[in-house]
Scaffold this motif. Structure first.
Motif, PDB file in Angstrom:
ATOM      1  N   MET A   1       0.832  -1.203   0.000  1.00  0.00           N
ATOM      2  CA  MET A   1       0.000   0.000   0.000  1.00  0.00           C
ATOM      3  C   MET A   1       0.868   1.256   0.000  1.00  0.00           C
TER       4      MET A   1
ATOM      5  N   ILE B   1      -7.822  -0.692  -2.032  1.00  0.00           N
ATOM      6  CA  ILE B   1      -7.305  -0.968  -0.689  1.00  0.00           C
ATOM      7  C   ILE B   1      -6.431   0.189  -0.195  1.00  0.00           C
TER       8      ILE B   1
ATOM      9  N   ALA C   1      -6.955   2.546   3.109  1.00  0.00           N
ATOM     10  CA  ALA C   1      -5.930   2.741   4.141  1.00  0.00           C
ATOM     11  C   ALA C   1      -5.600   4.224   4.296  1.00  0.00           C
TER      12      ALA C   1
ATOM     13  N   ILE D   1     -13.447  -6.775  -4.453  1.00  0.00           N
ATOM     14  CA  ILE D   1     -12.064  -7.113  -4.822  1.00  0.00           C
ATOM     15  C   ILE D   1     -11.940  -8.595  -5.170  1.00  0.00           C
TER      16      ILE D   1
ATOM     17  N   ILE E   1      -6.196   0.067   8.945  1.00  0.00           N
ATOM     18  CA  ILE E   1      -4.999   0.019   8.100  1.00  0.00           C
ATOM     19  C   ILE E   1      -4.445  -1.409   8.076  1.00  0.00           C
TER      20      ILE E   1
ATOM     21  N   CYS F   1      -6.590  -3.576   5.892  1.00  0.00           N
ATOM     22  CA  CYS F   1      -6.275  -3.327   4.480  1.00  0.00           C
ATOM     23  C   CYS F   1      -5.004  -4.068   4.084  1.00  0.00           C
ATOM     24  N   ALA F   2      -4.005  -4.012   4.955  1.00  0.00           N
ATOM     25  CA  ALA F   2      -2.747  -4.716   4.676  1.00  0.00           C
ATOM     26  C   ALA F   2      -3.018  -6.216   4.535  1.00  0.00           C
TER      27      ALA F   2
ATOM     28  N   GLN G   1      -5.862  -7.687   3.625  1.00  0.00           N
ATOM     29  CA  GLN G   1      -6.587  -7.939   2.373  1.00  0.00           C
ATOM     30  C   GLN G   1      -5.637  -7.829   1.185  1.00  0.00           C
ATOM     31  N   GLN G   2      -4.736  -6.854   1.254  1.00  0.00           N
ATOM     32  CA  GLN G   2      -3.764  -6.685   0.168  1.00  0.00           C
ATOM     33  C   GLN G   2      -2.869  -7.925   0.074  1.00  0.00           C
TER      34      GLN G   2
ATOM     35  N   CYS H   1      -4.723 -10.825  -1.503  1.00  0.00           N
ATOM     36  CA  CYS H   1      -4.770 -10.724  -2.972  1.00  0.00           C
ATOM     37  C   CYS H   1      -3.428 -11.110  -3.575  1.00  0.00           C
TER      38      CYS H   1
END
Lengths: 347, 347
Positions: A39, A128, A132, B105, B161, B164-165, B167-168, B171
């Motif tokens: 990110m 994403i 964030a 996503i 945050i 999000c990390a 989920q990233q 992926c």
């Protein structure tokens, strides 16, 4: 205002924006660098600090209008702008969250002369990273020991909801036929999508100066009206240029069939040129000739004049709000210069 | 624990969850109803309170584990759960923000036996509504006059945050080949994606009870470890069922080629079954036969045992953290029951 005055104001604002960019950027960058791995890379690219491959880039992160408004509003109300730095950073992060997501939603492939984040890193990473960035903005504010922090956090969060409503309304308007849109709803959409965050920036500056509710509200009104004026000018640029200064090719909004404010003013004008424009909007508008004809129809239908007059009117309202928030014209100088600057970008 | 104890715990937890759902839902609904127009409609659909056409629906908004943890943690530390209601609502809204975006996503078309929000309303509306739901969660906390509000806001924002990390990372892992993923990074991903918010829920409950940093941290640890146990069980369900209770068809994660924890444990086991599974993961896995063979290979490679043992181990760690936060076993009873419940869902 004479043209000499305007030129002086323009210089003053340009200096202020450059000063703000230099003061705020290290803080934004420090915040972005706290984001985990992938990110961080998307965010660094989005802000222009890195190329797609992660190598350093010179950085071209926009004009810093929102943080400049936060700091100038704090200063105008007797606050120390240095203590409002987190609010300035938070507002700029929130703004860039909307850019990341709006580019995904609108499928815009170019921003600031470069491919957009989703075009480089894919839709999932762009969504994403935007998420964030929003959380980061609100975390910075919530973490701030300044006494204005809770109010400011709540206000920024409420503003983000309004920004979302504006973006949603924008999408919905784009889906409707050219004759099925009213000017009032387009103005309301622009106020939510653009005015709200400029108003919030000014209100946060006021909150961080310790101002009372009346001043905070008036500052919000100033930013909102200046924001609408700014949007009107931006819409004019989207039709008539200029590419060099904004990265937007002339006519880009027309090729994209965007129902921007001058377009809707023209479409709802009841003139023969309105019908002509509606017909063009139902077609492809891919050739330069079609784009020129559409721009000309907007002009003849009064859309261009309406947008210019409205921008001036919104600026007058902004100045009125500002006089309520800051009675002394000297203290209000920077805010006025910023507002004048963003609404004179075509000159 | 005997099976009779477990059954009693299970009933206790089920009652607690139902009680929480009933107590929290009106507050969530009141919050969602403040969202502007189209976003409200998407959110009401997502929570199961409306059908796609806007008519009322009976509502099936999940198991309320996160709000139950907030309220139980507050109660366990001597706080009044009623005063932590906003935190419970905020955590559930943040959770649902992640569901809205993750479904976009991951291109998941079904959730809770219904088409997902993006499948009904389109990607733009689902993304925008998720954004607004996150802002709403943080606005509710920031607006809360409770003294824990600033800390709680900052903590929830930081947690988002991390989500999000997670989920990233998820992926990114999905994009890699079946032999190119380590178990450690999958566990770290699951901790960020699932553990972090359960930890945050418990930490917020602790903050709202006025607990000190040590208790808050231990509560966070309890939630995180229980969350990982929960994820391990969820991954087992994703391979071996059961559809009736979860809405997930057996083998769904395999058809989707998901690199869930038991799968990666199997792939990295160095057994002949690991190679067999890797080969299946490089293929289509569309038929029931292929899915059964893959599930069997995971079992033979030790993935199923590893996941069950790990879940038990994580639960033991959770219980240890809980004993640090709440020395009295009676006060900790509800939290323990909830943790036991979510990790015994297959029974």
């Amino acid at each position: 205002m004479t043209s000499t005055d305007a030129a002086m104001e323009g210089r003053k604002a340009a200096e202020l924006l450059e000063h703000t960019r230099n003061a705020v950027d290290p803080h934004i960058r420090a915040a972005v660098e706290t984001l985990p791995g992938a990110m961080r890379r998307v965010a660094m690219y989005h802000f222009g600090w890195q190329n797609a491959d992660g190598t350093p880039a010179s950085g071209q992160a926009g004009k810093a209008i929102r943080p400049a408004l936060v700091l100038a509003a704090a200063r105008a109300l007797g606050g120390d702008p240095e203590t409002a730095m987190r609010a300035a950073v938070a507002v700029e992060l929130a703004h860039n969250f909307t850019l990341l997501h709006d580019d995904v939603i609108d499928e815009d492939a170019t921003r600031r002369h470069r491919p957009t984040a989703w075009a480089v890193f894919g839709v999932p990473d762009a969504v994403i990273t935007g998420d964030a960035m929003l959380a980061l903005a609100l975390r910075l504010l919530a973490d701030d020991p300044h006494p204005a922090s809770p109010h400011a956090s709540a206000r920024l969060a409420a503003c983000v909801i309004e920004l979302c409503a504006g973006q949603q309304a924008d999408c919905a308007l784009e889906e409707r036929g050219p004759e099925d849109v009213t000017l009032d709803e387009c103005v309301a959409m622009a106020m939510a999508k653009t005015g709200a965050l400029l108003g919030c920036a000014c209100a946060l500056g006021a909150l961080y100066s310790g101002a009372g509710e009346r001043e905070v509200r008036a500052m919000d009104g100033f930013g909102r009206e200046a924001g609408l004026a700014f949007q009107l000018i931006d819409d004019l640029i989207g039709i008539w240029g200029d590419t060099d200064r904004t990265g937007k090719p002339a006519g880009a909004d027309l090729t994209a069939h965007k129902k921007s404010l001058p377009v809707v003013a023209a479409l709802t004008s009841g003139t023969p040129a309105a019908d002509e424009l509606a017909a063009l909007y139902r077609g492809a508008m891919n050739t330069q000739e079609e784009v020129r004809t559409a721009a000309d129809a907007i002009d003849r239908a009064g859309g261009r004049d309406w947008a210019q007059t409205s921008a001036a009117d919104r600026m007058a309202r902004a100045v009125h709000h500002l006089s309520v928030a800051v009675p002394g014209t000297e203290a209000a100088g920077d805010l006025l210069a910023l507002a004048e600057f963003v609404t004179r970008r075509t000159h």
